[in-house]
Motif scaffolding. Sequence first.
Motif, PDB file in Angstrom:
ATOM      1  N   ASP A  89       0.842  -1.193   0.000  1.00  0.00           N
ATOM      2  CA  ASP A  89       0.000   0.000   0.000  1.00  0.00           C
ATOM      3  C   ASP A  89       0.885   1.255   0.000  1.00  0.00           C
ATOM      4  O   ASP A  89       1.760   1.374  -0.835  1.00  0.00           O
ATOM      5  N   LYS A  90       0.706   2.142   0.955  1.00  0.00           N
ATOM      6  CA  LYS A  90       1.474   3.387   0.981  1.00  0.00           C
ATOM      7  C   LYS A  90       2.815   3.261   1.707  1.00  0.00           C
ATOM      8  O   LYS A  90       3.568   4.231   1.777  1.00  0.00           O
ATOM      9  N   LYS A  92       6.378   2.283   1.658  1.00  0.00           N
ATOM     10  CA  LYS A  92       7.444   1.938   0.709  1.00  0.00           C
ATOM     11  C   LYS A  92       8.817   1.888   1.365  1.00  0.00           C
ATOM     12  O   LYS A  92       9.751   1.323   0.810  1.00  0.00           O
ATOM     13  N   ASP A  96       7.778   5.890   5.679  1.00  0.00           N
ATOM     14  CA  ASP A  96       6.352   5.596   5.465  1.00  0.00           C
ATOM     15  C   ASP A  96       5.815   4.682   6.561  1.00  0.00           C
ATOM     16  O   ASP A  96       4.677   4.848   7.018  1.00  0.00           O
TER      17      ASP A  96
END
Length: 183
Positions: A89-90, A92, A96
């Motif tokens: 998902d977001k 990385k 994050d």
Amino acid sequence: MKWGICGRPGKGPVKGETALEFYDQCEVATSFRDIEKIINSGIFTPDNSRSPFFKASFIAMLIELRALMYKAEKYASKIDFVDDVLQRDKVKDVSDLIKFVRDAVCHPDIPHHHLDDGGRASFNVSFGAGCLAQIGDHRQESLYDDDICFFFGMQHIYMKRHVIRAVQEAHAKLSPLLDEGRL
């Protein structure tokens, strides 16, 4: 032996770099000191895991850590290592991941606590290696005997491998930008 990150930063900014504004310098120095105090407090042990200060300390640490990640990216460069980071998902990289976990601990009603199958698993902690739970294909599992792992939904964050390393990398990037004696 106590863990430490804050040393004397030297003689101010490195040639070609600009010091942070006074307010940002104070904020960065305070974040480093607070994280160091929390980690060195001894709260993150199995004996203290039921203490109301255990979770509160983790939350305070993640708030300060997220602020450091933001300042490192703004004034130097992003802390972006991916070792042991579940990239989905977001999420990385470690910055994050830190944002994901900070958001999870500060906002209990967001989906960060949910598993892919719709279940909910949040703030589970493993001291050392071991599998806390197997839910469908997902395992809340720590792979390291020498670390503490915190689980939030499908994600996990290690104390040494993520938190402490990220603080040390932020310190290396931000301390040259602080006025002498700030840390």
